[in-house]
Design a protein around this motif. Sequence first.
Motif, short mmCIF file in Angstrom:
data_model
loop_
_atom_site.label_atom_id
_atom_site.label_comp_id
_atom_site.label_asym_id
_atom_site.label_seq_id
_atom_site.Cartn_x
_atom_site.Cartn_y
_atom_site.Cartn_z
N CYS A 19 0.90 4.06 -2.86
CA CYS A 19 0.71 5.46 -2.46
C CYS A 19 1.81 6.35 -3.05
O CYS A 19 1.52 7.37 -3.67
N HIS A 35 0.84 -1.21 0.00
CA HIS A 35 0.00 0.00 0.00
C HIS A 35 0.87 1.26 0.00
O HIS A 35 0.55 2.24 -0.68
N ASP A 65 -6.06 10.69 -5.84
CA ASP A 65 -7.12 9.99 -5.09
C ASP A 65 -6.70 8.58 -4.73
O ASP A 65 -6.94 8.11 -3.61
N LEU A 66 -6.07 7.89 -5.67
CA LEU A 66 -5.60 6.53 -5.41
C LEU A 66 -4.48 6.55 -4.37
O LEU A 66 -4.41 5.68 -3.50
N LYS A 97 -4.05 5.97 3.28
CA LYS A 97 -4.88 5.75 4.46
C LYS A 97 -4.83 4.29 4.91
O LYS A 97 -4.79 3.99 6.10
N GLU A 141 -6.12 7.00 -1.02
CA GLU A 141 -6.78 5.76 -0.60
C GLU A 141 -5.77 4.76 -0.02
O GLU A 141 -5.98 4.22 1.07
N HIS A 142 -4.68 4.54 -0.73
CA HIS A 142 -3.70 3.56 -0.26
C HIS A 142 -2.85 4.10 0.88
O HIS A 142 -2.39 3.33 1.72
#
Length: 130
Positions: A85, A81, A95-96, A102, A99-100
Amino acid sequence: YAHLTKSKCYVALGNKEAAFASCFDAVKDEPNGREGWCALSLLCNGHNFAEMFAYAMRALSITQRQWNYCVDPECWESLPHSLVCISAWQLGLKDLALEHGKIAVTKKPSIELHCDREANVKTMIELMGG
């Protein structure tokens, strides 16, 4: 496992080409293990974010964890992740990346990325208003 160990040795010796070759041997031997894909992604960090992203996403696409001595627990925690990120951020996929990022901060920190990863990701999340 031997190929990944050789790859780390080649990295320590400054021979990135041989390190990549060993990682490719690892994924040929074990295409359904996350370890080789994470190792390839790490080798790309800092110079080829598109490949880094592709290898990290391939690692995350593997959902069946094998239970043998070759499994690296980091590949099932924050490492893939974090790699997504970092590379997504560099590729403009904010955005991706968020997401990763987080997901990464909720998991056990990676020893491989032994920088202030958690602080960096939290800063990125704040900058994006997330």
